[in-house]
Design an enzyme around this catalytic site. Structure first.
Site, PDB file in Angstrom:
ATOM      1  CD  GLU A  36       0.323 -33.927   1.501  1.00 13.84           C
ATOM      2  OE1 GLU A  36      -0.751 -33.370   1.672  1.00 13.84           O
ATOM      3  OE2 GLU A  36       0.401 -35.119   1.110  1.00 13.84           O
TER       4      GLU A  36
ATOM      5  CE  LYS B 175     -10.431  -8.195 -13.019  1.00 15.60           C
ATOM      6  NZ  LYS B 175      -9.973  -7.284 -14.066  1.00 15.60           N
ATOM      7  CG  ASP B 176      -9.773  -9.083  -5.203  1.00 16.62           C
ATOM      8  OD1 ASP B 176      -9.309  -9.252  -6.344  1.00 16.62           O
ATOM      9  OD2 ASP B 176      -9.174  -8.464  -4.307  1.00 16.62           O
TER      10      ASP B 176
ATOM     11  CB  SER C 275      -1.123  -2.938  -7.191  1.00 17.22           C
ATOM     12  OG  SER C 275      -1.868  -3.146  -6.031  1.00 17.22           O
TER      13      SER C 275
ATOM     14  CG  HIS D 223      -2.164  -0.891   0.912  1.00 19.69           C
ATOM     15  ND1 HIS D 223      -3.458  -0.500   1.144  1.00 19.69           N
ATOM     16  CD2 HIS D 223      -2.241  -2.144   0.408  1.00 19.69           C
ATOM     17  CE1 HIS D 223      -4.288  -1.471   0.794  1.00 19.69           C
ATOM     18  NE2 HIS D 223      -3.571  -2.479   0.356  1.00 19.69           N
TER      19      HIS D 223
END
Lengths: 427, 258
Positions: free
Chosen positions: A285, A241-242, A217, A213
């Site tokens: 895994e 959108k998220d 971005s 922040h």
């Protein structure tokens, strides 16, 4: 932000004393984000949501689980059989770990593709690498907790890697185990650390977001925000959108949880741990398989451990290994090819890690391991010097909205499918 | 000593490379178990209560003489369609240890629905001593504890051969099985035609017995299977609709931008 932002008196009263509402407004609502973020930018917030899901389900599981070698396996079955919706909590948590890694790996490769690690986001990137390390530690120790055969033997094999350290290795392993073998003290401390690490992880996530922040971005064009016209407020645009990405992720997670809950697990982990019976194949895994392949590609034990750790630690210096001034692969035609080759290399490493190192797997694993490091140590430094990059657009809003673009309502290409002059990324 | 053993085993494991989810259990000459038809697999599949109850009968009359079923209590049988009275009647057939009583002595009493199935042997040593050195594993989770466990179990139960193929050296006390790793299994052929007389009159062929007991053990491994899949369907439908709405909302919100 103390303007009549808040309608309610009580909100104003609180905010005057502790500005949480202003803070939330600043970072979750008004936060200016580049207007051209595509769906690959969903994966950061998705990772955050996965962390929350893991903590919530994990806390509930811990209420019913007993970290003792005599009871761990039984208490896990107790959760599966007797605790109300216990099977759901456990399957969510176990498959959630895989989902978390899927999301984080995509997030990392998005960073690779769009050069998100470059100045001024190096520390943001470092925090990400630390998060990855903490995730791996948590996931490994969590896998040990059900105390099945694979839990026990994975713990034995992996902790034994520490013994490769010269001089103090053996002593260090004994110290890690809390005894002379993987036993009750080991299980106890793994449980304790498995509960602790995710909260440390939250702390690092906070730093990750703080750095984000502060410098804002990155975006598919890889150019900085130059004016307010380049940005849109986080809400409602990116919250909406998220949320779409969240829905898709939960759908995928639900398919595994409800229909393929053990698809990603190892069947022998439903056999209680037995220190006297070594399973014929010990595999980690899936999310550890590429590192496992790198570990085994080096014929020397210490060398293997060093290579494995280096394969992740090298990410710390990635911002300086990649010498290109241009961030986004959209404007780096040659890097774009190498990005896909590198992705394929990692997938092949994972496939090699799943197979016993026999015959051609050995040589494939070694070639891919060498290539992994060549990518970082040779290709990236040289590309920056020799690659002819395409011309960068002048600004985000020009690239998105066209020359006459002046912000809202001016038409042009949709923001998430920006077609900058000089072609666009194939992602 | 144990630490060293483990350390050696671990480094051996490392050296040998260990690994190979894809190699599975088909090691040592064992055949891949063929696909068998099951009613409870698939998205909408549920357990057949008659199969489950017959499978329980096979377990009780055949398997239970050597194998434990540690994670199943008598009360759980309600889930496969037994009534409370039937469960009580089944339970009292078993003796369980309780205590200590007021004298400080342990004592035996008939089992109650809340008790778990008593194991046939007091400890692994006793189990080995009675079974030629081999340990009959607990069966509660056996279907989940083997790769492709359901088909594998059925294949093992129907995969015995009285005489091993020519040239195959069968060890003392071992039995030939097409699907067991190494083809040698300590467990003698447990099922054969009419091994059990079914209470519901179903013809007890080898295939029927093997099928029913496999279904029963699929249930003991995953008693939540039906609830899980039915819940899953609702969850998926909900998420699908919700996500579609979210997408529409997103499109509307973003439409204002251009």
């Amino acid at each position: 932000m103390t303007t009549p932002l808040h309608r309610y008196k009580v909100v104003q009263w609180i905010d005057y004393r502790l500005p949480i509402f202003s803070w939330a407004n600043e970072h979750l609502i008004e936060y200016p984000a580049p207007r051209n973020l595509n769906y690959w930018w969903n994966f950061g917030s998705l990772a955050g949501i996965m962390l929350v899901i893991q903590i919530v389900t994990g806390v509930i599981l811990a209420m019913h689980y007993t970290p003792h070698v005599d009871h761990a396996f039984n208490s896990t079955e107790h959760i599966m059989r007797d605790v109300e919706w216990g099977w759901l909590m456990r399957y969510l948590h176990a498959n959630g770990a895989s989902m978390f890694f899927v999301v984080v790996y995509i997030h990392i490769f998005r960073g690779f593709y769009y050069g998100s690690y470059k100045s001024p986001r190096e520390i943001l990137w470092w925090m990400g690498v630390v998060i990855l390390f903490l995730m791996m530690g948590s996931a490994f120790m969590g896998y040990v907790l059900p105390w099945g055969q694979m839990s026990f033997w994975a713990a034995t094999v992996i902790t034994n890697l520490v013994s490769a350290i010269p001089w103090i290795g053996e002593t260090l392993v004994t110290w890690l185990w809390g005894g002379f073998s993987v036993d009750n003290p080991t299980l106890n401390r793994f449980f304790s650390l498995h509960y602790l690490l995710p909260f440390l992880l939250c702390g690092v996530v906070f730093l990750h977001l703080w750095a984000l922040h502060h410098r804002k971005s990155n975006n598919p064009l890889g150019i900085e925000i130059k004016s307010p016209k380049d940005t849109i407020p986080f809400s409602p645009y990116y919250t909406a959108k998220d949320m779409v990405g969240l829905g898709v992720m939960l759908f995928v997670l639900a398919i595994f949880v409800f229909y393929l809950p053990n698809f990603l697990g190892e069947s022998i982990n439903y056999i209680k741990a037995d220190p006297l019976v070594t399973p014929p194949h010990i595999v980690p895994e899936w999310y550890f398989l590429p590192y496992y392949a790198i570990l085994r590609a080096v014929p020397d034990k210490l060398g293997g451990v060093v290579a494995m750790v280096a394969s992740i630690a090298i990410l710390f210096v990635l911002p300086w290994l990649d010498t290109s001034k241009v961030r986004s692969a959209r404007f780096r035609p040659i890097y774009r090819q190498f990005f896909w080759i590198f992705l394929a290399d990692c997938i092949v490493l994972g496939w090699v890690g799943a197979n016993p190192p026999e015959g051609s797997f050995i040589i494939i694993g070694q070639v891919c391991t060498v290539y992994y490091f060549v990518h970082f140590l040779i290709i990236l430094p040289l590309l920056g010097k020799f690659e002819r990059t395409k011309p960068l657009p002048e600004s985000i809003h020009q690239a998105v909205l066209g020359k006459k673009g002046d912000g809202f309502g001016s038409g042009g290409a949709p923001p998430d499918s920006a077609a900058p002059p000089g072609g666009r990324g194939s992602s | 000593m144990r630490a060293r053993l483990i350390a050696i085993a671990a480094s051996l494991g490392l050296a040998l490379g260990l690994g190979g989810a894809s190699t599975g259990y088909a090691a040592g000459g064992a055949k891949e178990p063929p696909d068998h038809e099951w009613k409870h697999t698939g998205v909408f599949g549920t357990f057949d209560r008659a199969e489950l109850q017959r499978g329980f009968q096979v377990f009780q009359e055949v398997c239970a003489s050597c194998h434990s079923l540690d994670y199943i209590a008598f009360r759980n049988l309600a889930e496969i369609g037994f009534t409370e009275d039937q469960i009580k009647a089944i339970a009292v057939e078993y003796e369980v240890e309780d205590g200590p009583d007021n004298e400080g002595e342990m004592f035996m009493r008939p089992a109650k629905p809340s008790d778990y199935f008593p194991a046939p042997f007091a400890n692994p040593q006793a189990a080995r001593a009675s079974n030629g050195g081999a340990y009959p594993p607990d069966l509660s989770l056996i279907v989940k504890a083997r790769n492709n466990g359901l088909d594998y179990l059925y294949a093992i139960l129907t995969g015995y051969e009285e005489e091993p193929p020519d040239g195959f050296e069968l060890a003392e006390g071992m039995n030939y099985n097409h699907y067991f790793p190494g083809n040698q299994i300590a467990m003698p052929e447990p099922l054969y035609e009419e091994a059990v007389e079914y209470a519901d009159g179903t013809e007890p062929t080898l295939e029927q017995l093997a099928h029913d007991v496999s279904v029963f053990l699929a249930w003991t491994a995953e008693p939540e299977l039906e609830v899980r899949k039915q819940t899953g369907l609702k969850v998926l439908i909900f998420i699908a609709i919700f996500t579609a709405l979210l997408y529409i909302i997103k499109r509307r919100i973003w439409a204002k931008l251009h």
